[in-house]
Design an enzyme around this catalytic site. Structure first.
Site, PDB file in Angstrom:
ATOM      1  N   HIS A  91       0.847  -1.246   0.042  1.00  0.00           N
ATOM      2  CA  HIS A  91      -0.166  -0.036   0.054  1.00  0.00           C
ATOM      3  C   HIS A  91       0.823   1.369   0.082  1.00  0.00           C
ATOM      4  O   HIS A  91       1.691   1.203   0.965  1.00  0.00           O
ATOM      5  CB  HIS A  91      -0.900  -0.003   1.084  1.00  0.00           C
ATOM      6  CG  HIS A  91      -1.904   0.999   0.832  1.00  0.00           C
ATOM      7  ND1 HIS A  91      -3.180   0.907   0.536  1.00  0.00           N
ATOM      8  CD2 HIS A  91      -1.980   2.197   1.606  1.00  0.00           C
ATOM      9  CE1 HIS A  91      -4.217   1.937   0.564  1.00  0.00           C
ATOM     10  NE2 HIS A  91      -3.293   2.902   1.305  1.00  0.00           N
TER      11      HIS A  91
ATOM     12  N   ASP B 263       4.298   8.342 -12.840  1.00  0.00           N
ATOM     13  CA  ASP B 263       4.247   7.388 -11.538  1.00  0.00           C
ATOM     14  C   ASP B 263       5.720   7.287 -11.068  1.00  0.00           C
ATOM     15  O   ASP B 263       6.516   6.665 -11.863  1.00  0.00           O
ATOM     16  CB  ASP B 263       3.565   6.092 -11.600  1.00  0.00           C
ATOM     17  CG  ASP B 263       3.413   5.148 -10.615  1.00  0.00           C
ATOM     18  OD1 ASP B 263       4.191   5.447  -9.302  1.00  0.00           O
ATOM     19  OD2 ASP B 263       2.631   4.405 -10.488  1.00  0.00           O
TER      20      ASP B 263
ATOM     21  N   ARG C 156       7.038   5.905  -8.153  1.00  0.00           N
ATOM     22  CA  ARG C 156       7.139   5.010  -7.305  1.00  0.00           C
ATOM     23  C   ARG C 156       8.356   3.934  -7.366  1.00  0.00           C
ATOM     24  O   ARG C 156       8.692   3.710  -8.699  1.00  0.00           O
ATOM     25  CB  ARG C 156       5.842   4.068  -6.816  1.00  0.00           C
ATOM     26  CG  ARG C 156       5.167   5.089  -6.080  1.00  0.00           C
ATOM     27  CD  ARG C 156       3.907   4.325  -5.822  1.00  0.00           C
ATOM     28  NE  ARG C 156       3.056   4.384  -7.119  1.00  0.00           N
ATOM     29  CZ  ARG C 156       1.745   3.918  -7.036  1.00  0.00           C
ATOM     30  NH1 ARG C 156       1.403   3.136  -6.146  1.00  0.00           N
ATOM     31  NH2 ARG C 156       1.102   3.602  -8.112  1.00  0.00           N
TER      32      ARG C 156
ATOM     33  N   THR D  33      -3.980  -6.460  -5.843  1.00  0.00           N
ATOM     34  CA  THR D  33      -3.732  -5.341  -6.574  1.00  0.00           C
ATOM     35  C   THR D  33      -4.571  -5.422  -7.761  1.00  0.00           C
ATOM     36  O   THR D  33      -4.888  -6.330  -8.288  1.00  0.00           O
ATOM     37  CB  THR D  33      -2.450  -5.028  -6.819  1.00  0.00           C
ATOM     38  OG1 THR D  33      -2.052  -3.981  -7.446  1.00  0.00           O
ATOM     39  CG2 THR D  33      -1.569  -6.010  -7.483  1.00  0.00           C
TER      40      THR D  33
HETATM   41  N1  LIG Z   1       0.277  12.300  -7.919  1.00  0.00           N
HETATM   42  C1  LIG Z   1      -0.972  11.684  -7.539  1.00  0.00           C
HETATM   43  N2  LIG Z   1      -1.069  10.692  -6.825  1.00  0.00           N
HETATM   44  C2  LIG Z   1      -2.172  10.106  -6.629  1.00  0.00           C
HETATM   45  C3  LIG Z   1      -3.406  10.667  -6.923  1.00  0.00           C
HETATM   46  N3  LIG Z   1      -4.478  10.325  -6.605  1.00  0.00           N
HETATM   47  C4  LIG Z   1      -3.973   9.117  -5.673  1.00  0.00           C
HETATM   48  N4  LIG Z   1      -2.568   9.241  -5.771  1.00  0.00           N
HETATM   49  C5  LIG Z   1      -1.540   8.375  -4.800  1.00  0.00           C
HETATM   50  O1  LIG Z   1      -1.674   7.169  -5.586  1.00  0.00           O
HETATM   51  C6  LIG Z   1      -0.930   6.358  -4.897  1.00  0.00           C
HETATM   52  C7  LIG Z   1      -2.057   5.169  -4.854  1.00  0.00           C
HETATM   53  O2  LIG Z   1      -1.898   4.537  -6.213  1.00  0.00           O
HETATM   54  P1  LIG Z   1      -2.925   3.768  -7.019  1.00  0.00           P
HETATM   55  O3  LIG Z   1      -2.544   3.853  -8.474  1.00  0.00           O
HETATM   56  O4  LIG Z   1      -4.192   4.353  -6.514  1.00  0.00           O
HETATM   57  O5  LIG Z   1      -2.998   2.602  -6.460  1.00  0.00           O
HETATM   58  P2  LIG Z   1      -1.770   1.503  -6.511  1.00  0.00           P
HETATM   59  O6  LIG Z   1      -1.445   1.184  -5.152  1.00  0.00           O
HETATM   60  O7  LIG Z   1      -0.738   1.535  -7.466  1.00  0.00           O
HETATM   61  O8  LIG Z   1      -2.676   0.027  -7.370  1.00  0.00           O
HETATM   62  P3  LIG Z   1      -3.423  -0.921  -6.702  1.00  0.00           P
HETATM   63  O9  LIG Z   1      -2.647  -1.971  -6.089  1.00  0.00           O
HETATM   64  O10 LIG Z   1      -4.354  -1.496  -7.839  1.00  0.00           O
HETATM   65  O11 LIG Z   1      -4.506  -0.185  -5.631  1.00  0.00           O
HETATM   66  C8  LIG Z   1      -0.857   6.917  -3.497  1.00  0.00           C
HETATM   67  O12 LIG Z   1       0.504   7.171  -3.101  1.00  0.00           O
HETATM   68  C9  LIG Z   1      -2.037   8.080  -3.553  1.00  0.00           C
HETATM   69  O13 LIG Z   1      -1.296   8.845  -2.635  1.00  0.00           O
HETATM   70  C10 LIG Z   1      -3.594  11.980  -7.851  1.00  0.00           C
HETATM   71  O14 LIG Z   1      -4.249  12.282  -8.511  1.00  0.00           O
HETATM   72  N5  LIG Z   1      -2.087  12.376  -8.168  1.00  0.00           N
END
Ligand SMILES: Nc1nc2c(ncn2[C@@H]2O[C@H](COP(=O)(O)OP(=O)(O)OP(=O)(O)O)[C@@H](O)[C@H]2O)c(=O)[nH]1
Ligand SMILES: [Zn+2]
Length: 216
Positions: free
Chosen positions: A65, A140, A142, A163
């Protein structure tokens, strides 16, 4: 025994991580173990929550997460993060065994302040990817490189991962973390995050069914 622990600490150190300490964390669904890891370069405090015997070699039900303060702590409906966090913990509690890594990479790596800037651009019509680009960031940022040494430290070798994100699956494969099964985690779809979820599906490749109004 000590040698083994030393090897695990060494692979943490390669990623500038240090295991600090653990405690019980009673939650509404079960009492988890909370483990604290420190990134000694950035000062970020990454957390792992475990339940049951995760070190017995069987694949472990898992959630990686990414921090979302607005969704996880402030009940924001702009995204699905808070519901996914709760849903993942409930699923782990129902099985009596699993792990959740709470990774401090807020805003897909751009940080909280920049995420709020991105939200403001989205209020003015940009989508989540365009807003990042306008601020000068990739969609992204990350990095999942810290997951393997943390999981390894906890004795976890294989994951059954909750996920919808194919990039997360690819990143884990690149970092040598075996995923034996992918479990979808689709929760809290609402009028405020419908556009965000659609953009994730169309631009970031997430496995989320895109339905048009009137079609379920
Ligand atoms: N830059 C940015 N970050 C966001 C936005 N909305 C959510 N986040 C960030 O996105 C991250 C979550 O990513 P997601 O793409 O929603 O989910 P994921 O963890 O990649 O994928 P899942 O495992 O399917 O949930 C968190 O760090 C949030 O703070 C946005 O509009 N812009
Ligand atoms: Zn969120």
């Amino acid at each position: 025994m000590h040698e083994h622990a030393d090897t695990k600490s060494a692979s943490l150190r390669e990623k500038n991580l240090e295991y600090v300490t653990s405690c019980d964390l009673p939650m509404p669904w079960a009492t988890f173990q909370l483990h604290a890891f420190l990134d000694t370069v950035t000062g970020k405090e990454h957390l792992a929550l475990t339940l049951g015997d995760v070190a017995n070699g069987e694949p472990v039900l898992a959630r990686l997460h990414s921090e979302c303060l607005t969704g996880d702590a402030l009940f924001s409906q702009r995204c699905d993060c808070g519901a996914q966090l709760e849903g993942a913990l409930k699923n782990i509690a129902a099985e009596g065994r699993g792990v959740l890594l709470y990774l401090r990479q807020e805003g897909r790596g751009i940080g909280l302040i920049n995420k709020i800037r991105a939200y403001r651009l989205q209020d003015a019509g940009a989508d989540t990817v365009e807003a990042n680009h306008k601020l000068g960031f990739d969609a992204d940022l990350r990095d999942y490189g810290q997951c393997k040494p943390i999981l390894n430290y906890l004795g976890i070798t294989e994951l059954r991962l909750m996920t919808n994100n194919p990039r997360k699956m690819d990143a884990l494969q690149q970092h040598g973390v075996p995923v034996t099964e992918r479990l979808p985690l689709l929760l809290n779809r609402n009028p405020f995050n419908e556009h965000y979820l659609r953009t994730k599906a169309s631009k970031l490749g997430h496995w989320i069914a895109v339905h048009t109004p009137g079609h379920k």
